[in-house]
Motif scaffolding. Structure first.
Motif, PDB file in Angstrom:
ATOM      1  N   ASP A 114    -111.471  20.174 -63.772  1.00  0.00           N
ATOM      2  CA  ASP A 114    -112.823  19.709 -63.015  1.00  0.00           C
ATOM      3  C   ASP A 114    -113.743  20.811 -63.049  1.00  0.00           C
ATOM      4  OD1 ASP A 114    -112.002  17.312 -61.953  1.00  0.00           O
ATOM      5  OD2 ASP A 114    -110.856  18.110 -60.358  1.00  0.00           O
ATOM      6  N   LYS A 115    -115.046  20.362 -62.831  1.00  0.00           N
ATOM      7  CA  LYS A 115    -116.112  21.546 -63.482  1.00  0.00           C
ATOM      8  C   LYS A 115    -116.434  22.455 -62.016  1.00  0.00           C
ATOM      9  CE  LYS A 115    -117.937  19.254 -67.245  1.00  0.00           C
ATOM     10  NZ  LYS A 115    -118.801  18.554 -67.863  1.00  0.00           N
ATOM     11  N   LYS A 116    -116.106  21.717 -60.819  1.00  0.00           N
ATOM     12  CA  LYS A 116    -116.408  22.225 -59.648  1.00  0.00           C
ATOM     13  C   LYS A 116    -115.093  22.358 -58.625  1.00  0.00           C
ATOM     14  CE  LYS A 116    -119.398  18.975 -58.306  1.00  0.00           C
ATOM     15  NZ  LYS A 116    -120.534  18.415 -57.701  1.00  0.00           N
ATOM     16  N   PRO A 117    -114.921  23.344 -57.761  1.00  0.00           N
ATOM     17  CA  PRO A 117    -113.887  23.386 -57.042  1.00  0.00           C
ATOM     18  C   PRO A 117    -113.802  22.158 -55.864  1.00  0.00           C
ATOM     19  CG  PRO A 117    -114.940  25.546 -57.078  1.00  0.00           C
ATOM     20  CD  PRO A 117    -115.823  24.447 -57.668  1.00  0.00           C
ATOM     21  N   ALA A 118    -112.645  21.973 -55.842  1.00  0.00           N
ATOM     22  CA  ALA A 118    -112.337  20.667 -54.999  1.00  0.00           C
ATOM     23  C   ALA A 118    -111.406  20.675 -53.986  1.00  0.00           C
ATOM     24  CB  ALA A 118    -112.641  19.399 -55.853  1.00  0.00           C
ATOM     25  N   TYR A 119    -111.473  19.882 -52.957  1.00  0.00           N
ATOM     26  CA  TYR A 119    -110.061  19.603 -52.368  1.00  0.00           C
ATOM     27  C   TYR A 119    -109.819  18.019 -52.743  1.00  0.00           C
ATOM     28  CZ  TYR A 119    -110.955  23.494 -48.831  1.00  0.00           C
ATOM     29  OH  TYR A 119    -111.011  24.526 -48.242  1.00  0.00           O
ATOM     30  N   TYR A 120    -108.540  17.584 -52.708  1.00  0.00           N
ATOM     31  CA  TYR A 120    -108.025  16.349 -53.069  1.00  0.00           C
ATOM     32  C   TYR A 120    -107.275  15.810 -52.067  1.00  0.00           C
ATOM     33  CZ  TYR A 120    -109.482  18.850 -57.364  1.00  0.00           C
ATOM     34  OH  TYR A 120    -110.061  19.569 -58.415  1.00  0.00           O
ATOM     35  N   ILE A 121    -107.655  14.413 -51.760  1.00  0.00           N
ATOM     36  CA  ILE A 121    -106.757  13.772 -50.759  1.00  0.00           C
ATOM     37  C   ILE A 121    -105.766  12.898 -51.690  1.00  0.00           C
ATOM     38  CG2 ILE A 121    -106.913  11.835 -49.091  1.00  0.00           C
ATOM     39  CD1 ILE A 121    -109.633  12.647 -48.171  1.00  0.00           C
ATOM     40  N   TYR A 122    -104.741  13.156 -51.413  1.00  0.00           N
ATOM     41  CA  TYR A 122    -103.559  12.156 -51.902  1.00  0.00           C
ATOM     42  C   TYR A 122    -102.906  11.269 -50.909  1.00  0.00           C
ATOM     43  CZ  TYR A 122     -99.465  11.690 -55.237  1.00  0.00           C
ATOM     44  OH  TYR A 122     -98.672  11.137 -55.893  1.00  0.00           O
ATOM     45  N   LYS A 123    -102.784  10.027 -51.228  1.00  0.00           N
ATOM     46  CA  LYS A 123    -102.237   9.071 -50.402  1.00  0.00           C
ATOM     47  C   LYS A 123    -101.067   8.567 -50.838  1.00  0.00           C
ATOM     48  CE  LYS A 123    -103.454   5.070 -47.819  1.00  0.00           C
ATOM     49  NZ  LYS A 123    -104.447   4.058 -47.526  1.00  0.00           N
ATOM     50  N   VAL A 124     -99.959   8.328 -50.309  1.00  0.00           N
ATOM     51  CA  VAL A 124     -98.825   7.499 -50.829  1.00  0.00           C
ATOM     52  C   VAL A 124     -98.722   6.462 -50.009  1.00  0.00           C
ATOM     53  CG1 VAL A 124     -96.364   7.332 -51.383  1.00  0.00           C
ATOM     54  CG2 VAL A 124     -97.756   9.724 -51.751  1.00  0.00           C
ATOM     55  N   LYS A 125     -98.620   5.197 -50.390  1.00  0.00           N
ATOM     56  CA  LYS A 125     -98.757   3.818 -49.510  1.00  0.00           C
ATOM     57  C   LYS A 125     -97.156   3.057 -49.949  1.00  0.00           C
ATOM     58  CE  LYS A 125    -101.031  -0.191 -47.792  1.00  0.00           C
ATOM     59  NZ  LYS A 125    -102.418  -0.876 -47.869  1.00  0.00           N
ATOM     60  N   SER A 126     -96.229   2.925 -49.129  1.00  0.00           N
ATOM     61  CA  SER A 126     -95.147   2.138 -49.417  1.00  0.00           C
ATOM     62  C   SER A 126     -95.114   1.062 -48.267  1.00  0.00           C
ATOM     63  CB  SER A 126     -94.010   3.062 -49.326  1.00  0.00           C
ATOM     64  OG  SER A 126     -93.723   3.571 -48.341  1.00  0.00           O
ATOM     65  N   ARG A 127     -94.102   0.217 -48.437  1.00  0.00           N
ATOM     66  CA  ARG A 127     -93.966  -1.051 -47.506  1.00  0.00           C
ATOM     67  C   ARG A 127     -93.648  -0.288 -46.033  1.00  0.00           C
ATOM     68  NH1 ARG A 127     -89.290  -4.109 -50.583  1.00  0.00           N
ATOM     69  NH2 ARG A 127     -88.517  -2.073 -50.845  1.00  0.00           N
ATOM     70  N   GLY A 128     -94.551  -0.467 -45.282  1.00  0.00           N
ATOM     71  CA  GLY A 128     -94.312  -0.197 -43.742  1.00  0.00           C
ATOM     72  C   GLY A 128     -94.841   1.318 -43.510  1.00  0.00           C
ATOM     73  N   SER A 129     -95.300   2.153 -44.389  1.00  0.00           N
ATOM     74  CA  SER A 129     -95.665   3.423 -44.184  1.00  0.00           C
ATOM     75  C   SER A 129     -96.849   3.833 -45.055  1.00  0.00           C
ATOM     76  CB  SER A 129     -94.700   4.233 -44.175  1.00  0.00           C
ATOM     77  OG  SER A 129     -94.351   4.585 -45.568  1.00  0.00           O
ATOM     78  N   SER A 130     -97.636   4.799 -44.602  1.00  0.00           N
ATOM     79  CA  SER A 130     -98.881   5.297 -45.457  1.00  0.00           C
ATOM     80  C   SER A 130     -98.864   6.677 -45.045  1.00  0.00           C
ATOM     81  CB  SER A 130     -99.968   4.496 -45.092  1.00  0.00           C
ATOM     82  OG  SER A 130    -101.041   5.164 -46.030  1.00  0.00           O
ATOM     83  N   ILE A 131     -98.938   7.554 -46.075  1.00  0.00           N
ATOM     84  CA  ILE A 131     -99.011   9.158 -45.753  1.00  0.00           C
ATOM     85  C   ILE A 131    -100.067   9.810 -46.541  1.00  0.00           C
ATOM     86  CG2 ILE A 131     -97.770  11.249 -45.809  1.00  0.00           C
ATOM     87  CD1 ILE A 131     -95.150   9.894 -45.708  1.00  0.00           C
ATOM     88  N   SER A 132    -101.079  10.493 -45.920  1.00  0.00           N
ATOM     89  CA  SER A 132    -102.402  10.996 -46.523  1.00  0.00           C
ATOM     90  C   SER A 132    -102.168  12.474 -46.151  1.00  0.00           C
ATOM     91  CB  SER A 132    -103.577  10.590 -46.165  1.00  0.00           C
ATOM     92  OG  SER A 132    -103.443   9.085 -46.381  1.00  0.00           O
ATOM     93  N   GLY A 133    -102.517  13.542 -47.379  1.00  0.00           N
ATOM     94  CA  GLY A 133    -102.800  14.809 -46.887  1.00  0.00           C
ATOM     95  C   GLY A 133    -103.895  15.514 -47.863  1.00  0.00           C
ATOM     96  N   ILE A 134    -104.178  16.687 -47.943  1.00  0.00           N
ATOM     97  CA  ILE A 134    -105.184  17.434 -48.683  1.00  0.00           C
ATOM     98  C   ILE A 134    -104.144  18.514 -49.787  1.00  0.00           C
ATOM     99  CG2 ILE A 134    -106.976  19.006 -48.569  1.00  0.00           C
ATOM    100  CD1 ILE A 134    -107.690  17.723 -46.089  1.00  0.00           C
ATOM    101  N   ILE A 135    -104.609  18.075 -51.089  1.00  0.00           N
ATOM    102  CA  ILE A 135    -104.111  19.295 -51.983  1.00  0.00           C
ATOM    103  C   ILE A 135    -105.209  20.376 -52.134  1.00  0.00           C
ATOM    104  CG2 ILE A 135    -103.450  19.473 -54.526  1.00  0.00           C
ATOM    105  CD1 ILE A 135    -102.380  16.411 -54.453  1.00  0.00           C
TER     106      ILE A 135
END
Length: 411
Positions: A83-104
């Motif tokens: 990437d050319k610019k610094p960034a935060y990255y939201i990573y989300k994992v979705k499975s049956r019955g659950s969803s989890i999100s966080g920041i890299i």
């Protein structure tokens, strides 16, 4: 005050993200690993298992250098871009019955030293040194340390708004999960996120204690070798995945023991009776519903074990921990297991696997008895860390487990 910064990630191009991303290396059976390496030239497994190209089983420094070589090839071929610019990255994992999100993001190694980032597990020095040498050779980090922070409504609001837009990556995996990644490189949002973490007094390591400790060792060694050290060099930070406490999924580990240490079934039950109220549940699958209650599977039958609290002193947060109670009252004094890491008579199965697996492995004759308990809570993890104590090995199995190769931190 936590120092959590954006960084310029090296990432796969959008079209190949799903092909590049891999589960942790140790999660693959030999057959799965061979299939991936034979049929998917873009898999990140080619980087972390570089000897496959030459049909060689590489070790030590030679393997580390080859990992770096394969990584450079992925960059040269255009599979990876930075990437050319610094960034935060939201990573989300979705499975049956659950969803989890966080920041890299990039977390500070100095914060680990100063206990702003707090551990709850012991690390092994040899493993720390080995991984430090690996990081020093390859020059990148692809497995983030999982950190947890108190729920923050401002961060949650930013994440919700960003996740309304089209993700940079979206792909499904054979285990019925869908993975998403969003890039946050807008200066205003970056400033808000950074300030919110600056107002956070403590972060806690949920998973990745050895990665964190090794990154600190590398930062210290690099600082000592750099006469112009400023504290802002990339080696002063390590890649992390920050997730709110309420979003964390904590499972327990069950214990499987191969023998009763010379005791008959009847002798064993009598010894347990000194510290536990025992009820034979027969074929009824028993799951604990309270702390200090345990399930046991022995000789084709389930038992409930309730700690006799009059015989036990809860003097600190460690002694309140069910895994520690089981060790102090059963595994060590009755079954003769002192070294929970290396004793070959004990094995572990995490709570995502059904209790039926515990039954199956005991019924097969592989193990003589199995024990289960409730998962540890985030409050217990924080209490242990705040008191500078450490949990027994294999106390927590924490999710999410991220795919490797989607964001890479170079130093």
């Amino acid at each position: 005050m936590a120092k959590i910064l954006p960084f310029k990630a090296v990432r796969p191009i959008r079209a190949k993200a799903g092909l590049v991303a891999s589960r942790p290396y140790e999660d693959y059976s030999a057959e799965e690993l061979t299939a991936q390496l034979e049929h998917n030239p873009y898999s990140f497994l080619h980087i972390i298992n570089p000897g496959y190209k030459f049909q060689q089983n590489l070790k030590g420094g030679q393997r580390f250098q080859m990992v770096k070589n394969r990584y450079l090839e992925f960059k040269e071929e255009g599979t990876f871009i930075r990437d050319k610019k610094p960034a935060y990255y939201i990573y989300k994992v979705k499975s049956r019955g659950s969803s989890i999100s966080g920041i890299i993001a990039a977390a500070s190694a100095e914060d680990y030293k100063e206990k702003v980032i707090r551990p709850h597990e012991d690390t092994i020095k040899d493993r720390e040194l080995l991984f430090k040498d690996y990081l020093k050779t390859v020059g990148f980090n692809t497995e983030p340390v999982l950190l947890t922070y108190p729920d923050n409504q401002d961060i949650n609001c930013i994440m919700r708004e960003v996740m309304k837009s089209r993700p940079e990556y979206e792909f499904a995996t054979p285990n019925r999960e869908t993975h998403y990644l969003w890039v946050i490189d807008q200066p205003g949002l970056i400033e808000k996120i950074q300030k919110e973490f600056e107002n956070t007094s403590q972060l806690y390591i949920a998973d990745g204690h050895h990665r964190c400790a090794s990154s600190y060792r590398l930062a210290r060694e690099s600082r000592e070798a750099n006469a112009g050290h400023t504290g802002e060099e990339p080696y002063n930070f390590f890649m992390s995945y920050l997730i709110s406490e309420s979003n964390l999924k904590i499972h327990e580990y069950s214990r499987l023991i191969s023998s009763l240490n010379g005791h008959s079934k009847e002798e064993f039950l009598i010894l347990l009776d000194e510290n536990f109220r025992i009820e034979n549940r027969g074929l009824e699958v028993y799951r604990p519903s309270h702390k200090h209650h345990f399930n046991m599977y022995l000789d084709g039958e389930y038992y409930s074990l309730y700690l006799r609290k009059t015989n036990y002193e809860f003097s600190d947060s460690l002694r309140k921990l069910d895994a520690y109670i089981l060790y102090q009252k059963v595994l060590k004094p009755i079954l003769g297991i002192e070294d929970l890491r290396n004793d070959k008579r004990i094995a572990y199965t995490h709570g995502r696997n059904d209790l039926i697996e515990l039954k199956t492995r005991v019924d097969s004759g592989e193990f003589a008895v199995g024990f289960g308990m409730l998962p540890v809570s985030i409050e217990e993890i924080k209490e242990i860390a705040d008191e500078n104590l450490t949990m027994p090995p294999k106390t927590t199995y924490i999710e999410p487990k991220l795919r490797s190769g989607l964001t890479i931190y170079e130093f």
